[in-house]
Write an enzyme that holds these catalytic residues in place. Structure first.
Site, PDB file in Angstrom:
ATOM      1  N   HIS A 111       5.609   0.924  -9.056  1.00 35.53           N
ATOM      2  CA  HIS A 111       6.191   1.107  -7.719  1.00 35.53           C
ATOM      3  C   HIS A 111       7.704   1.229  -7.895  1.00 35.53           C
ATOM      4  CE1 HIS A 111       7.419  -0.158  -3.646  1.00 35.53           C
ATOM      5  NE2 HIS A 111       6.172   0.053  -3.265  1.00 35.53           N
ATOM      6  N   ASP A 133       4.789  -7.724 -11.697  1.00 31.81           N
ATOM      7  CA  ASP A 133       4.832  -7.401 -10.270  1.00 31.81           C
ATOM      8  C   ASP A 133       3.422  -7.647  -9.733  1.00 31.81           C
ATOM      9  OD1 ASP A 133       4.508  -6.172  -7.836  1.00 31.81           O
ATOM     10  OD2 ASP A 133       5.527  -4.311  -8.394  1.00 31.81           O
ATOM     11  N   GLN A 142       0.130  -6.446  -5.818  1.00 38.11           N
ATOM     12  CA  GLN A 142      -1.279  -6.078  -5.614  1.00 38.11           C
ATOM     13  C   GLN A 142      -2.209  -6.957  -6.452  1.00 38.11           C
ATOM     14  OE1 GLN A 142      -1.922  -3.951  -3.274  1.00 38.11           O
ATOM     15  NE2 GLN A 142       0.075  -2.994  -3.009  1.00 38.11           N
ATOM     16  N   LYS A 170       0.996  -8.886   1.851  1.00 40.67           N
ATOM     17  CA  LYS A 170      -0.130  -8.157   1.244  1.00 40.67           C
ATOM     18  C   LYS A 170      -1.291  -9.096   0.932  1.00 40.67           C
ATOM     19  CE  LYS A 170       2.980  -4.762  -0.790  1.00 40.67           C
ATOM     20  NZ  LYS A 170       2.718  -3.498  -0.114  1.00 40.67           N
ATOM     21  N   CYS A 200       5.335   5.311  -3.090  1.00 41.02           N
ATOM     22  CA  CYS A 200       6.519   4.751  -3.796  1.00 41.02           C
ATOM     23  C   CYS A 200       6.297   4.740  -5.305  1.00 41.02           C
ATOM     24  CB  CYS A 200       6.854   3.340  -3.320  1.00 41.02           C
ATOM     25  SG  CYS A 200       7.305   3.264  -1.598  1.00 41.02           S
TER      26      CYS A 200
HETATM   27  N1  PMP Z   1       5.079  -3.518  -6.035  1.00 43.38           N
HETATM   28  C1  PMP Z   1       3.897  -3.044  -5.670  1.00 43.38           C
HETATM   29  C2  PMP Z   1       2.851  -2.793  -6.720  1.00 43.38           C
HETATM   30  C3  PMP Z   1       3.621  -2.786  -4.323  1.00 43.38           C
HETATM   31  O1  PMP Z   1       2.435  -2.323  -3.955  1.00 43.38           O
HETATM   32  C4  PMP Z   1       4.632  -3.038  -3.358  1.00 43.38           C
HETATM   33  C5  PMP Z   1       4.399  -2.746  -1.894  1.00 43.38           C
HETATM   34  N2  PMP Z   1       3.822  -1.501  -1.652  1.00 43.38           N
HETATM   35  C6  PMP Z   1       5.847  -3.551  -3.794  1.00 43.38           C
HETATM   36  C7  PMP Z   1       6.042  -3.776  -5.134  1.00 43.38           C
HETATM   37  C8  PMP Z   1       6.953  -3.875  -2.831  1.00 43.38           C
HETATM   38  O2  PMP Z   1       6.557  -4.911  -1.998  1.00 43.38           O
HETATM   39  P1  PMP Z   1       7.421  -5.287  -0.687  1.00 43.38           P
HETATM   40  O3  PMP Z   1       7.676  -4.007   0.030  1.00 43.38           O
HETATM   41  O4  PMP Z   1       6.541  -6.224   0.053  1.00 43.38           O
HETATM   42  O5  PMP Z   1       8.678  -5.916  -1.185  1.00 43.38           O
END
Ligand code: PMP
Length: 407
Positions: free
Chosen positions: A124, A201, A204, A227, A365
């Site tokens: 991401h 990270d 997920q 999430k 993203c």
């Molecule tokens: N890493 C991953 C794998 C994600 O899926 C996301 C959210 N789509 C993020 C980071 C960023 O998370 P947040 O927008 O809640 O800070």
């Protein structure tokens, strides 16, 4: 199948009880954010109705209650992650801020010219850009670990990249774009064997798996509350105490100091050193309620349920003409990405929405991996504990209908 009952649990989520565009809502955008159970909504409402106050420095009953609720929420997360102590669990606004904290504080202060940070090619953006920003200021380099056509990290290439220049590895537990579950245990071990630190990270990861940071032995683990059925604007950074002790503060302000003077300021102890300003107290309380909710469910049964759903989606996809799966790793969780031949993902998303089916479309993203696959983006259906086989059937029925409109 297990004794896990998604349909009963679904009743706990008020937002799922509505119709969208005249159809019962089928919510398959859980990798973006999950819906919230009534228990989390009640925890937020009760906190703001009764205990709302500022923490740690009040001289009155409400402040005491808020402080206890806030620090109890932290203890709950300590136990949820099996962290060593409350010193290792920092509140943040989400995964993005957790990673930025490590990039700004750890990477900038420790890394030097010529050092390397490895990230996988399917990360991401929030697990790429903070490292690029840090690298620019300390002269380090961000290098991508190759990902195969199946959407799996190429472990041999990872091993080959792990030379003495690598000081830090940052990799997702589960890819939000492809659903790939990375072999993080092995990747952590390999990073440590090479003398590098590693951040996972877990945005997920925690919604789908039990995470034990001590068993994993990762140096940092980041996740977002929203999430995993908790409130938006909440997140956690787990860090090993010795590393957090060594790291300089991230933001300056109230709470994070011990003494302030124009001759020199001293900083608070962990975890407060990294928590400048009034925290998201209500959010922490809501996140603790989400942890309680998740822990009230047999998580092994939940994982089995979600795996069965993913397998079923892939089975249905294999028999669906004109559908191309994007990312077919051996181990997958949460997200199922695909394209309909000849149709822009945004059009598929719009036609599904008209049928009450919520998916996400676009690059998720994760532009580098989309570029590698030569596609602008995908349609992504992502699953949570309340989804059922009927939801998967509805998705494919919706896609059939979309095809008749579009092709
Ligand atoms: N890493 C991953 C794998 C994600 O899926 C996301 C959210 N789509 C993020 C980071 C960023 O998370 P947040 O927008 O809640 O800070």
């Amino acid at each position: 199948m297990t004794g896990f009952d998604a349909k009963t649990l679904r009743a706990d989520f008020p937002a799922l009880q509505q119709e969208v565009n005249g159809q019962p809502l089928i919510y398959l955008d859980n990798a973006a954010t999950t819906q919230k159970p009534q228990a989390v909504i009640d925890a937020l409402s009760n906190y703001y109705s009764r205990d709302n106050s500022n923490v740690h420095r009040g001289a009155h009953a409400l402040s005491d209650r808020a402080t206890v609720a806030f620090e109890d929420a932290r203890k709950k997360v300590v136990q949820f992650l099996n962290a060593g102590s409350s010193k290792e669990v920092l509140w943040t606004r989400g995964t993005t801020e957790s990673i930025n904290l490590v990039a700004s504080s750890y990477a900038r202060s420790v890394l030097k010219e010529g050092d390397r940070i490895l990230v996988s090619a399917m990360e991401h953006h929030s697990n790429i850009v903070p490292w690029q920003l840090a690298a620019q200021t300390c002269g380090a380099e961000v290098v991508a670990i190759p990902v195969s056509e199946n959407g799996e990290v190429e472990l041999d290439a990872y091993k080959a990249l792990l030379d003495e220049r690598v000081k830090l590895v940052a990799v997702g537990h589960v890819s939000n774009a492809l659903g790939t579950v990375n072999p993080i245990r092995e990747m952590i071990q390999l990073a440590h064997d090479a003398g590098a630190k590693i951040l996972i990270d877990g945005a997920q990861g925690v919604p789908h798996f039990d995470v034990d940071v001590q068993a994993l032995d990762c140096d940092f683990y980041a996740f977002s509350g929203h999430k995993m059925y908790g409130p938006t604007g909440t997140g956690v950074l787990y860090g090993k105490e010795a590393l957090l002790e060594q790291m300089p503060p991230y933001h300056g302000g109230g709470e994070m100091i011990k003494t302030v003077s124009f001759d020199g300021t001293t900083f608070n102890e962990l975890p407060f050193k990294f928590e400048a300003g009034t925290p998201n107290i209500g959010g922490a309380v809501g996140l603790a309620a989400a942890v309680d909710y998740l822990q009230g469910i047999d998580r092994a049964a939940l994982a089995a349920h979600e795996t069965a759903l993913m397998q079923y989606a892939h089975e249905r996809a294999a028999g669906f003409e004109g559908l191309k799966r994007i990312g077919c790793a051996k181990t997958i969780a949460g997200a199922f990405s695909f394209l309909l031949e000849g149709v822009h993902p945004a059009d598929v998303g719009m036609l599904l929405d008209q049928q009450g089916i919520a998916v996400r479309t676009g690059d998720h993203c994760a532009q580098p991996i989309m570029k590698q696959f030569g596609i602008p983006g995908t349609v992504r259906a992502s699953f949570a504990l309340y989804n059922t086989r009927e939801d998967v059937d509805a998705l494919f029925a919706g896609l059939e209908k979309a095809k008749t409109f579009l092709l």
